[in-house]
Write a protein that holds these residues in place. Structure first.
Motif: not given
Length: 143
Positions: A66-70, A117-121
């Motif tokens: 899961n991740y959060e963003f605005y 890949i951009t994100y570690s998750q």
């Protein structure tokens, strides 16, 4: 905060994994929001087909991230929770859907993909899923 349930596919073909590059130049995995009365595994299969033109099937669950963003358009924070599936493509044909905002993509060797890949998750879930994929393929041969 807006909470959204999503589903996505970690799609392998041999020793390669499917990645997409979005309009923000981020290398990501195909995924989509689970709408009311939709089934997560069907969303994963459909998004892989819609976003990358890849036909694939599910071998196993992979886990969750899961991740959060605005969200600028919604003017509110968003939390995406993604249920991932280990998938295998029927072939390595790929047709990136530029109408959905993707600018590049395809199947990449695992070693290269983990660097792209951009994100570690996403890196972690791909790494773990590839190990699971190899075990599942080995077990299928031994049946």
């Amino acid at each position: 905060m807006l909470f959204r349930n999503c589903a996505g596919g970690i799609v392998f073909y041999g020793n390669k994994v499917l990645l997409l590059k979005n309009e923000k130049n981020e290398w990501i995995l195909p995924k989509g929001v689970i709408k009311e009365k939709s089934i997560p595994n069907e969303i994963a299969i459909n998004r892989v087909r819609e976003e990358a033109g890849v036909n694939a099937y599910i071998l196993s669950t992979a886990g969750q991230t899961n991740y959060e963003f605005y969200s600028i358009s919604r003017k509110t924070p968003v939390c995406n929770e993604i249920a991932w599936y280990v998938m295998e493509a029927y072939n390595d044909n790929c047709e990136i859907n530029k109408d959905l905002g993707f600018i590049d993509g395809g199947f990449y060797k695992i070693k290269d993909a983990l660097e792209m890949i951009t994100y570690s998750q996403d890196k972690s879930i791909v790494n773990l899923s590839f190990k699971k994929y190899k075990i599942l393929k080995r077990e299928a041969v031994n049946i």
